[in-house]
Write a protein that holds these residues in place. Sequence first.
Motif, mmCIF file in Angstrom:
data_model
loop_
_atom_site.group_PDB
_atom_site.id
_atom_site.type_symbol
_atom_site.label_atom_id
_atom_site.label_comp_id
_atom_site.label_asym_id
_atom_site.label_seq_id
_atom_site.Cartn_x
_atom_site.Cartn_y
_atom_site.Cartn_z
ATOM 1 N N HIS B 30 0.703 -0.962 -0.088
ATOM 2 C CA HIS B 30 -0.079 0.005 -0.114
ATOM 3 C C HIS B 30 0.944 1.348 0.074
ATOM 4 O O HIS B 30 0.569 2.250 0.593
ATOM 5 C CB HIS B 30 -0.896 -0.115 1.231
ATOM 6 N N ASP B 31 2.103 1.216 -0.794
ATOM 7 C CA ASP B 31 2.632 2.520 -1.017
ATOM 8 C C ASP B 31 3.179 3.183 0.271
ATOM 9 O O ASP B 31 3.067 4.354 0.481
ATOM 10 C CB ASP B 31 2.012 3.383 -1.933
ATOM 11 N N ARG B 32 3.597 2.299 1.157
ATOM 12 C CA ARG B 32 4.269 2.651 2.324
ATOM 13 C C ARG B 32 5.839 2.506 2.368
ATOM 14 O O ARG B 32 6.129 1.505 1.955
ATOM 15 C CB ARG B 32 3.572 2.270 3.519
ATOM 16 N N GLU B 33 6.813 3.458 2.878
ATOM 17 C CA GLU B 33 8.065 3.031 3.019
ATOM 18 C C GLU B 33 8.452 3.705 4.358
ATOM 19 O O GLU B 33 8.019 4.483 4.864
ATOM 20 C CB GLU B 33 8.964 4.006 1.876
ATOM 21 N N LEU B 34 9.688 2.764 4.805
ATOM 22 C CA LEU B 34 10.177 3.315 6.211
ATOM 23 C C LEU B 34 11.611 3.348 5.988
ATOM 24 O O LEU B 34 12.309 2.590 5.457
ATOM 25 C CB LEU B 34 9.965 2.224 7.215
ATOM 26 N N ARG B 35 12.194 4.232 6.832
ATOM 27 C CA ARG B 35 13.830 4.300 6.967
ATOM 28 C C ARG B 35 13.789 4.440 8.302
ATOM 29 O O ARG B 35 13.293 5.311 9.124
ATOM 30 C CB ARG B 35 14.368 5.477 6.449
ATOM 31 N N GLY B 36 14.622 3.391 8.918
ATOM 32 C CA GLY B 36 15.082 3.501 10.462
ATOM 33 C C GLY B 36 16.113 2.574 10.800
ATOM 34 O O GLY B 36 16.398 1.822 10.144
ATOM 35 N N GLY B 50 13.538 2.105 15.071
ATOM 36 C CA GLY B 50 13.599 3.274 15.893
ATOM 37 C C GLY B 50 14.078 4.397 15.031
ATOM 38 O O GLY B 50 14.835 4.223 13.904
ATOM 39 N N ASP B 51 13.527 5.576 15.358
ATOM 40 C CA ASP B 51 13.965 7.035 14.735
ATOM 41 C C ASP B 51 13.366 6.658 13.355
ATOM 42 O O ASP B 51 14.280 6.904 12.342
ATOM 43 C CB ASP B 51 15.263 7.402 14.829
ATOM 44 N N VAL B 52 12.187 6.502 13.033
ATOM 45 C CA VAL B 52 11.651 6.099 11.737
ATOM 46 C C VAL B 52 10.985 7.252 10.905
ATOM 47 O O VAL B 52 10.298 7.923 11.576
ATOM 48 C CB VAL B 52 10.519 4.947 12.050
ATOM 49 N N GLU B 53 11.581 7.243 9.592
ATOM 50 C CA GLU B 53 10.549 8.184 8.892
ATOM 51 C C GLU B 53 9.875 7.596 8.097
ATOM 52 O O GLU B 53 10.322 6.469 7.333
ATOM 53 C CB GLU B 53 11.686 8.981 7.843
ATOM 54 N N GLU B 54 8.809 7.667 8.008
ATOM 55 C CA GLU B 54 7.444 7.146 7.163
ATOM 56 C C GLU B 54 7.137 7.875 6.064
ATOM 57 O O GLU B 54 6.741 9.192 6.237
ATOM 58 C CB GLU B 54 6.153 6.695 8.197
ATOM 59 N N ILE B 55 7.093 7.137 4.908
ATOM 60 C CA ILE B 55 6.686 7.819 3.736
ATOM 61 C C ILE B 55 5.424 7.312 2.977
ATOM 62 O O ILE B 55 5.751 6.143 2.688
ATOM 63 C CB ILE B 55 7.910 8.071 2.819
ATOM 64 N N VAL B 56 4.344 7.883 2.917
ATOM 65 C CA VAL B 56 3.308 7.573 2.464
ATOM 66 C C VAL B 56 2.885 8.041 0.875
ATOM 67 O O VAL B 56 2.755 9.189 0.958
ATOM 68 C CB VAL B 56 1.772 7.522 3.180
ATOM 69 N N THR B 57 2.753 7.339 0.002
ATOM 70 C CA THR B 57 2.569 7.815 -1.295
ATOM 71 C C THR B 57 1.113 7.750 -1.687
ATOM 72 O O THR B 57 0.623 6.672 -1.607
ATOM 73 C CB THR B 57 3.479 7.208 -2.279
ATOM 74 N N GLY B 86 3.105 -7.324 5.908
ATOM 75 C CA GLY B 86 3.071 -6.097 4.891
ATOM 76 C C GLY B 86 4.331 -5.986 4.126
ATOM 77 O O GLY B 86 4.358 -4.930 3.352
ATOM 78 N N VAL B 87 5.691 -6.575 4.672
ATOM 79 C CA VAL B 87 6.727 -6.386 4.144
ATOM 80 C C VAL B 87 6.828 -6.710 2.600
ATOM 81 O O VAL B 87 6.808 -7.892 2.461
ATOM 82 C CB VAL B 87 7.763 -6.889 4.923
ATOM 83 N N ILE B 88 7.701 -5.956 1.816
ATOM 84 C CA ILE B 88 7.805 -6.490 0.326
ATOM 85 C C ILE B 88 9.233 -6.411 0.137
ATOM 86 O O ILE B 88 9.684 -7.366 -0.330
ATOM 87 C CB ILE B 88 7.070 -5.587 -0.813
ATOM 88 N N LEU B 89 9.856 -5.468 0.563
ATOM 89 C CA LEU B 89 11.662 -5.585 0.444
ATOM 90 C C LEU B 89 11.986 -4.618 1.657
ATOM 91 O O LEU B 89 11.427 -3.984 2.274
ATOM 92 C CB LEU B 89 11.745 -4.681 -0.821
ATOM 93 N N VAL B 90 13.338 -5.387 2.065
ATOM 94 C CA VAL B 90 14.380 -4.696 2.825
ATOM 95 C C VAL B 90 15.550 -4.437 2.341
ATOM 96 O O VAL B 90 16.152 -5.561 1.677
ATOM 97 C CB VAL B 90 14.377 -5.553 4.219
#
Lengths: 88, 97, 90
Positions: B30-36, B50-57, B86-90
Motif C-alpha cells: 500500500h505504497d508505504r516506505e520506512l527508513r529507520g 527506531g527513529d523512523v521516517e515513514e513515507i506514504v505515497t 506487509g513487508v515487500i522488500l528490505v
Amino acid sequence: MSSNNPSQLLPSELIDRCIGSKIWVIMKGDKELVGTLRGFDVYVNMVLEDVTEYEITAEGRRITKLDQILLNGNNIAILVPGGSPDPE
Amino acid sequence: MGSEEESTVREPLDLIRLSLDERIYVKLRHDRELRGKLHAYDQHLNMILGDVEEIVTTVEIDDETYEEIVRTTRRMVPFLFVRGDGVILVSPPLRTA
Amino acid sequence: MSGAAEKASTTKTPADFLKSIRGRPVVVKLNSGVDYRGILACLDGYMNIAMEQTEEYVNGQLKNKYGDAFIRGNNVLYISTSKRTLAEGA
C-alpha cells in the motif's frame, strides 16, 4: 470409496503427465502464462521454459518472453494441459 | 570480506541479521516506505525500528483535468513495530567490500 | 534407456532450478507487477530472496537501485533467468 477407484487420476498425476509439454497457467488476477513444464513440487511451484507471459493492463495486453522461470504456486488458479488456444 | 562465519549470507534472513543496529529501508504494501534503525526482527520479518521516517505515497485523480496527482506524506515516529506480512522488500545500508 | 530415465534427465524440479541459479543474474517479478533485476545471492523455502546490485522496475522504468535487497517470498510471482525480450501487445 472413491479413493479405491482405479480410474481416478489424481490432480498431481495429471500435472506430472504434462512434464515436457506445453501448459497454460491462468493466475488469480489478470495474468496468464504459457510454457513448457519442466517440473513441479507439492505446492505446485513450477519450472517453466520458453515462457510467454500475458498481462492485461489498461493500455492493452503486455507480452513478455522468458527463458526459464520458477513460478510461485501460490497464485495459480487454473492449469490447462497442452497450452493456450490463442495463436501466437 | 566474508572470512568470518558471522558475516556471510547463507540464507536471505542473514541479510537482515547483518543489518541489526543499522539504518534500513523497508518497502511495505500500500505504497508505504520506512527508513529507520533496526532494533529487532523475527523469522516472519516482524521488525522493531527506531527513529523512523515513514513515507506514504498517494495518487489522486484531479476531478477536472483527470491528471494523476502524486502526493507523499512524511512523518517521524520514534519507535514502532512492523508486522512482517506487509513487508515487500528490505534493503540494508550500502556496505563496502 | 527406459522412458523413466529419459524423463528424469529432462525433469527440473523447483529445487533443481533454485540450485542452478545461485549467483546468476535474475529477474524477480512480484504479484504487484514490479520487477527486480540483479544477482541472486541466496533464497530459502519461502521464496524469500537476497539479491545484489538490485534494480527496481515499475512499468518497465527504472525506479530505484539497492546494493543488497531482501524480498519477502509471499510477494514473488516468479523468478526468471535474466535473458528476456519485451513486446507490447494490441
